[in-house]
Scaffold this active site. Sequence first.
Site, short mmCIF file in Angstrom:
data_model
loop_
_atom_site.label_atom_id
_atom_site.label_comp_id
_atom_site.label_asym_id
_atom_site.label_seq_id
_atom_site.Cartn_x
_atom_site.Cartn_y
_atom_site.Cartn_z
N ARG A 223 11.84 -5.46 4.84
CA ARG A 223 11.55 -4.04 4.59
C ARG A 223 12.54 -3.14 5.33
O ARG A 223 12.89 -3.37 6.48
CB ARG A 223 10.14 -3.71 5.04
CG ARG A 223 9.89 -2.20 5.05
CD ARG A 223 8.46 -1.82 5.16
NE ARG A 223 7.76 -2.46 6.23
CZ ARG A 223 6.43 -2.48 6.33
NH1 ARG A 223 5.70 -1.91 5.39
NH2 ARG A 223 5.86 -3.08 7.33
N ARG B 281 11.36 -1.14 10.95
CA ARG B 281 10.28 -0.73 11.85
C ARG B 281 10.18 -1.68 13.05
O ARG B 281 10.32 -2.89 12.89
CB ARG B 281 8.94 -0.74 11.09
CG ARG B 281 8.61 0.58 10.48
CD ARG B 281 7.44 0.56 9.54
NE ARG B 281 6.26 -0.16 9.98
CZ ARG B 281 5.14 -0.24 9.26
NH1 ARG B 281 5.08 0.36 8.08
NH2 ARG B 281 4.10 -0.90 9.68
N ARG C 44 -0.26 -9.01 13.27
CA ARG C 44 -0.85 -7.99 12.39
C ARG C 44 -1.70 -8.64 11.29
O ARG C 44 -2.76 -8.12 10.92
CB ARG C 44 0.25 -7.12 11.78
CG ARG C 44 0.80 -6.12 12.80
CD ARG C 44 2.14 -5.53 12.38
NE ARG C 44 2.10 -4.81 11.13
CZ ARG C 44 3.16 -4.53 10.40
NH1 ARG C 44 4.37 -4.91 10.82
NH2 ARG C 44 3.04 -3.87 9.28
N LYS D 162 0.84 -1.22 0.00
CA LYS D 162 0.00 0.00 0.00
C LYS D 162 0.87 1.26 0.00
O LYS D 162 0.66 2.17 -0.79
CB LYS D 162 -0.93 0.03 1.24
CG LYS D 162 -1.87 -1.17 1.34
CD LYS D 162 -2.81 -1.06 2.53
CE LYS D 162 -2.13 -1.09 3.89
NZ LYS D 162 -1.42 -2.34 4.20
N ARG E 291 -9.76 0.88 8.74
CA ARG E 291 -9.29 -0.46 9.06
C ARG E 291 -10.32 -1.27 9.83
O ARG E 291 -10.06 -2.42 10.17
CB ARG E 291 -8.06 -0.32 9.95
CG ARG E 291 -6.78 -0.71 9.29
CD ARG E 291 -5.70 -0.40 10.27
NE ARG E 291 -4.54 -1.17 10.05
CZ ARG E 291 -3.48 -0.74 9.39
NH1 ARG E 291 -3.48 0.44 8.85
NH2 ARG E 291 -2.43 -1.51 9.30
P1 AP5 Z 1 4.84 -1.59 1.83
O1 AP5 Z 1 4.56 -0.74 0.63
O2 AP5 Z 1 5.56 -0.98 2.97
O3 AP5 Z 1 3.49 -2.31 2.31
P2 AP5 Z 1 2.27 -1.77 3.16
O4 AP5 Z 1 1.05 -2.45 2.65
O5 AP5 Z 1 2.27 -0.27 3.20
O6 AP5 Z 1 2.68 -2.39 4.57
P3 AP5 Z 1 2.56 -1.84 6.05
O7 AP5 Z 1 3.21 -2.89 6.89
O8 AP5 Z 1 3.06 -0.44 6.15
O9 AP5 Z 1 1.03 -1.87 6.26
P4 AP5 Z 1 0.35 -1.88 7.57
O10 AP5 Z 1 -1.05 -1.67 7.09
O11 AP5 Z 1 0.57 -3.06 8.43
O12 AP5 Z 1 1.06 -0.68 8.37
P5 AP5 Z 1 0.60 0.78 8.77
O13 AP5 Z 1 1.79 1.63 8.74
O14 AP5 Z 1 -0.62 1.21 8.04
O15 AP5 Z 1 5.64 -2.88 1.31
C1 AP5 Z 1 6.13 -3.86 2.21
C2 AP5 Z 1 7.50 -4.37 1.73
O16 AP5 Z 1 7.35 -5.07 0.50
C3 AP5 Z 1 8.52 -3.25 1.46
O17 AP5 Z 1 9.81 -3.69 1.84
C4 AP5 Z 1 8.46 -3.05 -0.07
O18 AP5 Z 1 9.68 -2.57 -0.60
C5 AP5 Z 1 8.13 -4.46 -0.54
N1 AP5 Z 1 7.32 -4.47 -1.74
C6 AP5 Z 1 6.33 -3.59 -2.09
N2 AP5 Z 1 5.79 -3.93 -3.28
C7 AP5 Z 1 6.42 -5.06 -3.67
C8 AP5 Z 1 6.31 -5.92 -4.82
N3 AP5 Z 1 5.43 -5.68 -5.77
N4 AP5 Z 1 7.12 -7.01 -4.87
C9 AP5 Z 1 8.02 -7.27 -3.89
N5 AP5 Z 1 8.20 -6.50 -2.80
C10 AP5 Z 1 7.40 -5.40 -2.69
O19 AP5 Z 1 0.13 0.54 10.29
C11 AP5 Z 1 1.07 0.23 11.30
C12 AP5 Z 1 0.33 0.15 12.64
O20 AP5 Z 1 -0.26 1.45 12.94
C13 AP5 Z 1 -0.87 -0.82 12.69
O21 AP5 Z 1 -0.44 -2.14 13.00
C14 AP5 Z 1 -1.72 -0.18 13.80
O22 AP5 Z 1 -1.19 -0.47 15.08
C15 AP5 Z 1 -1.54 1.31 13.56
N6 AP5 Z 1 -2.55 1.85 12.63
C16 AP5 Z 1 -2.32 2.42 11.42
N7 AP5 Z 1 -3.46 2.80 10.84
C17 AP5 Z 1 -4.45 2.46 11.71
C18 AP5 Z 1 -5.87 2.58 11.66
N8 AP5 Z 1 -6.50 3.11 10.60
N9 AP5 Z 1 -6.57 2.12 12.73
C19 AP5 Z 1 -5.96 1.60 13.81
N10 AP5 Z 1 -4.62 1.45 13.91
C20 AP5 Z 1 -3.87 1.88 12.86
#
Ligand code: AP5
Length: 211
Positions: free
Chosen positions: A123, A156, A167, A13, A88
Amino acid sequence: MNVILLGPPGSGKGTQAKLISERFEIPQVSTGDMLRNAIAEGTELGLKAQSVMAAGELVSDDVILGIVAERIKQPDCENGVLFDGFPRTIAQAEGLKELGLKIDFVIELEVADEEVVQRISGRRVHEASGRVYHVSFNPPKEPDKDDDTGEPLIQRPDDQEATVYERISVYKNQTEPLIRYYGDYPCSYAVIEGTGSVDAIFESIKTVLLD
Ligand code: AP5
């Protein structure tokens, strides 16, 4: 144009959001990045969120809806918003509806659990900009250094393997119900295969958004 990017942790994402935001000139609103910034700044929000995030759980709906409501009032959101990692839960989706923002597109990135674990464990992130790399799949030009600034990349705290499984489980229980919710919503809903090259996935997303 208001867009929601939906998908499990590590589905890409954040990676795609950067490209979409640049191409379509709409700001990326990542609740994860906003919370990480709050932690880095040591604000009250950051202090509340830190342990919840480290455990792989979700921050409360009220808190999240509060920060999103403030963010979308900013002038850069006038012509559209790209939500990354929000909503979410059904409660967050309902809260967003009450804010009166019309959702045009929901894009679901589909990636298998095994791939998610591999991606998250490799990552690396540039903390200041949020630029994301992967040690094998999307490496920086120089190991462990940001391409633009040369600053060090970090892992991270919630990218430990045990937290990643938690997660994924939280995603399945609390976020996956949104697939059905937005499937029945008055917006365009597209499922995009999230494996393959970053560019090829972006091409598929562009096709949907330009339709
Ligand atoms: P990346 O692009 O970083 O993936 P992502 O989907 O953004 O992953 P996240 O782990 O950031 O998502 P998340 O939803 O768990 O975290 P968030 O920060 O929102 O890609 C991942 C890896 O793969 C990278 O190394 C990249 O280079 C690689 N990659 C990408 N595309 C690729 C491809 N095509 N092929 C191969 N490799 C590839 O949330 C973190 C925490 O915050 C949550 O756990 C929660 O505690 C809190 N939080 C955030 N938002 C909320 C909410 N709305 N409500 C409640 N809690 C929340």
